[in-house]
Design an enzyme around this catalytic site. Structure first.
Site, PDB file in Angstrom:
ATOM      1  N   HIS A  92      43.831  33.322  26.095  1.00 22.37           N
ATOM      2  CA  HIS A  92      42.687  34.219  26.352  1.00 22.37           C
ATOM      3  C   HIS A  92      41.466  33.356  26.656  1.00 22.37           C
ATOM      4  O   HIS A  92      40.570  33.202  25.827  1.00 22.37           O
ATOM      5  CB  HIS A  92      42.461  35.132  25.143  1.00 22.37           C
ATOM      6  CG  HIS A  92      43.603  36.068  24.885  1.00 22.37           C
ATOM      7  ND1 HIS A  92      43.632  37.371  25.316  1.00 22.37           N
ATOM      8  CD2 HIS A  92      44.806  35.855  24.286  1.00 22.37           C
ATOM      9  CE1 HIS A  92      44.786  37.935  24.971  1.00 22.37           C
ATOM     10  NE2 HIS A  92      45.526  37.033  24.357  1.00 22.37           N
ATOM     11  N   THR A 101      43.742  43.198  24.379  1.00 19.60           N
ATOM     12  CA  THR A 101      43.468  44.584  23.973  1.00 19.60           C
ATOM     13  C   THR A 101      42.263  45.152  24.724  1.00 19.60           C
ATOM     14  O   THR A 101      42.285  46.281  25.201  1.00 19.60           O
ATOM     15  CB  THR A 101      43.178  44.641  22.455  1.00 19.60           C
ATOM     16  OG1 THR A 101      44.244  43.984  21.770  1.00 19.60           O
ATOM     17  CG2 THR A 101      43.042  46.068  21.967  1.00 19.60           C
ATOM     18  N   TYR A 120      46.219  44.676  28.300  1.00 20.79           N
ATOM     19  CA  TYR A 120      47.206  45.435  27.512  1.00 20.79           C
ATOM     20  C   TYR A 120      47.601  46.741  28.206  1.00 20.79           C
ATOM     21  O   TYR A 120      48.729  47.199  28.126  1.00 20.79           O
ATOM     22  CB  TYR A 120      46.588  45.839  26.167  1.00 20.79           C
ATOM     23  CG  TYR A 120      46.916  45.023  24.956  1.00 20.79           C
ATOM     24  CD1 TYR A 120      47.019  45.654  23.727  1.00 20.79           C
ATOM     25  CD2 TYR A 120      47.073  43.654  24.988  1.00 20.79           C
ATOM     26  CE1 TYR A 120      47.289  44.951  22.557  1.00 20.79           C
ATOM     27  CE2 TYR A 120      47.346  42.932  23.839  1.00 20.79           C
ATOM     28  CZ  TYR A 120      47.449  43.592  22.627  1.00 20.79           C
ATOM     29  OH  TYR A 120      47.719  42.882  21.474  1.00 20.79           O
ATOM     30  N   ARG A 132      48.482  49.607  19.674  1.00 20.29           N
ATOM     31  CA  ARG A 132      47.305  49.446  20.546  1.00 20.29           C
ATOM     32  C   ARG A 132      47.664  49.569  22.036  1.00 20.29           C
ATOM     33  O   ARG A 132      46.819  49.366  22.908  1.00 20.29           O
ATOM     34  CB  ARG A 132      46.686  48.060  20.311  1.00 20.29           C
ATOM     35  CG  ARG A 132      46.139  47.847  18.919  1.00 20.29           C
ATOM     36  CD  ARG A 132      45.975  46.380  18.596  1.00 20.29           C
ATOM     37  NE  ARG A 132      47.302  45.731  18.517  1.00 20.29           N
ATOM     38  CZ  ARG A 132      47.450  44.425  18.261  1.00 20.29           C
ATOM     39  NH1 ARG A 132      46.404  43.644  18.082  1.00 20.29           N
ATOM     40  NH2 ARG A 132      48.659  43.895  18.190  1.00 20.29           N
ATOM     41  N   HIS A 184      53.256  41.900  26.154  1.00 21.97           N
ATOM     42  CA  HIS A 184      52.877  41.755  24.744  1.00 21.97           C
ATOM     43  C   HIS A 184      53.790  42.678  23.955  1.00 21.97           C
ATOM     44  O   HIS A 184      53.807  43.888  24.214  1.00 21.97           O
ATOM     45  CB  HIS A 184      51.412  42.170  24.550  1.00 21.97           C
ATOM     46  CG  HIS A 184      51.100  42.547  23.129  1.00 21.97           C
ATOM     47  ND1 HIS A 184      50.463  41.707  22.259  1.00 21.97           N
ATOM     48  CD2 HIS A 184      51.373  43.682  22.444  1.00 21.97           C
ATOM     49  CE1 HIS A 184      50.363  42.320  21.087  1.00 21.97           C
ATOM     50  NE2 HIS A 184      50.913  43.513  21.160  1.00 21.97           N
ATOM     51  N   ASP A 195      48.462  31.736  22.480  1.00 21.94           N
ATOM     52  CA  ASP A 195      47.599  32.917  22.300  1.00 21.94           C
ATOM     53  C   ASP A 195      46.174  32.421  21.990  1.00 21.94           C
ATOM     54  O   ASP A 195      45.420  33.077  21.274  1.00 21.94           O
ATOM     55  CB  ASP A 195      48.101  33.821  21.175  1.00 21.94           C
ATOM     56  CG  ASP A 195      47.847  35.290  21.509  1.00 21.94           C
ATOM     57  OD1 ASP A 195      48.134  36.153  20.654  1.00 21.94           O
ATOM     58  OD2 ASP A 195      47.341  35.575  22.608  1.00 21.94           O
ATOM     59  N   SER A 244      42.835  37.259  19.356  1.00 22.03           N
ATOM     60  CA  SER A 244      42.650  37.562  17.930  1.00 22.03           C
ATOM     61  C   SER A 244      44.041  37.618  17.287  1.00 22.03           C
ATOM     62  O   SER A 244      44.988  38.118  17.884  1.00 22.03           O
ATOM     63  CB  SER A 244      41.961  38.920  17.743  1.00 22.03           C
ATOM     64  OG  SER A 244      42.766  39.946  18.282  1.00 22.03           O
TER      65      SER A 244
END
Ligand SMILES: CC(C)C[C@H](NC(=O)C[C@H](N)C(=O)O)C(=O)O
Ligand SMILES: [Zn+2]
Ligand SMILES: [Zn+2]
Length: 386
Positions: A66, A102, A133, A166, A198, A286, A290
């Protein structure tokens, strides 16, 4: 300082990733042009780097970072910081694929692209996934095929969330169209056209991915699920996916995580070896994503943030469990290069990009990326504002 076109690396102990022992390496521009027992080129105006006592490994490839930050699942104050480029260099990552997670609203693809270009200006090789996502995916142009065909850094779609509270709860039809578009866009643009999924903690795991393989003509190579070591049941499914020829990506163990608690990525990698499926396994950090954090009893204690340092840390932990370095390195070099058809990456070999990381007792001492020193004996190349 102006980088010399020719560089001669003397006496490095090379893991290419296979162990080849002490060799000299001659670099011209961005490329390795030869690796021999003893290279003497007194004629050229070249830089000589004495790598005696150092281990040389291929620059690590991190397929899920990310780079513009992620998180936000606990409100605005939990949005994670963007990647410091020096973190890549200090941890031996010379190729990174950036993604959104997300939050595909306050994080933008345009920002992702700009960060990837910034990293490239510094000397790290970068690519990005379009999307985030959610389904339908956020895109630059309104179309997955157009994004892949028209935007050079886009090599696929991700991270598309499935089996997660999510996710957008995408249907099979929605998911299969994303993979179909990635494949055709990739064919037209001569790119791998990968969909990075994911996978959450949901019971369904990667069932929907097996369905794509079973019910359609789409080759399994376009389907690249990550976080597959987040649970034992999911990992068992992952091994079945690997047996079909698919590649599964495991989120690396984060530097502050201990590998003693519960089932984790180090166990999963060992199990992949035991099942002779290590060729179908990669790891990703990753980084800056988070990560839900748990204490030693497994209780949720808040959100952590991923580190690109997780790749080297995981490799070290696996080697400490008795797997040879040259075998372990594959999961962050040649296996990953194969997923994306990076024909010049992942190896210390003639005609490959000069992406070389020098280690002393697992410490990154120097990093060469595309033939340029980004760090030399602990001294980083200056990076704006870092
Ligand atoms: C694999 C587990 C431990 C972490 C994983 N992280 C992300 O997917 C990235 C995150 N959602 C973000 O957008 O920054 C997760 O949350 O499931
Ligand atoms: Zn994820
Ligand atoms: Zn992620």
């Amino acid at each position: 300082t102006v980088e010399k076109f020719f560089k001669l690396i003397k006496n490095a102990c090379i893991y290419a990733p296979e162990y080849i022992g002490k060799r000299d390496i001659l670099i011209a521009g961005k490329t390795i042009i030869t690796i021999e027992e003893n290279i003497n080129f007194p004629l050229f105006d070249l830089e000589i780097y004495d790598a005696t006592g150092l281990i040389a490994i291929p620059g690590l490839i991190d397929p899920h970072v990310h780079i513009t930050g992620g998180g936000g699942e606990g409100g605005f104050s939990t949005r994670t910081p963007e990647l410091r480029i020096s973190d890549c260099i200090k941890n031996g990552v010379t190729t990174a694929i950036g993604c959104l997670g997300t939050d595909g609203i306050t994080r933008s693809l345009e920002n992702l692209y700009a960060k990837a270009k910034a990293m490239e200006e510094i000397g790290i090789s970068t690519y990005i996934y379009t999307g985030s996502y959610s389904v339908p995916p956020v895109t630059f142009t309104g179309s997955i095929q157009k994004d892949i065909i028209l935007i050079d850094k886009v090599i696929g779609v991700g991270e598309i969330a499935i089996s997660d509270h999510r996710s957008s709860q995408p249907t099979f039809e929605e998911i299969v169209k994303i993979v179909a578009d990635a494949r055709v866009g990739g064919m037209i643009a001569k790119k791998p056209g990968i969909v990075n999924f994911h996978v959450g903690n949901g019971e369904r795991g990667i069932e929907i991915l097996f369905e794509i393989v079973k019910r359609t003509e789409i080759p399994i190579k376009h389907i690249y699920p990550t976080h597959i070591s987040r649970g034992k049941k999911l990992f068992e499914q992952g091994l079945e996916f690997a047996k079909l020829g698919g590649v599964i990506d495991l989120t690396a163990l984060q530097p502050e995580e201990n590998s003693e608690f519960g089932f984790n990525t180090v166990d999963a990698i060992i199990q992949s070896f035991d099942n002779n499926l290590i060729e179908n396994v990669t790891i990703s950090s990753d980084g800056q994503g988070s990560l839900p954090k748990f204490d030693k009893n497994g209780n949720f204690v808040g959100l952590g943030v991923g580190s690109v340092g997780a790749l080297l840390y995981t490799i070290k932990k696996v080697v400490e469990r008795g797997i040879k370095l040259d075998e372990t390195l594959k999961i962050a070099t040649v296996n990953t290069a194969k997923v994306f058809n990076f024909s010049k990456k992942g190896r210390i070999a003639k005609d490959f990009d000069a992406d070389i990381v020098f280690l002393r007792d697992w410490e990154v001492v120097s990093v060469i990326s595309r033939g340029e020193f980004l760090m030399k004996d602990g001294i980083l190349k200056p990076i704006n504002f870092e």
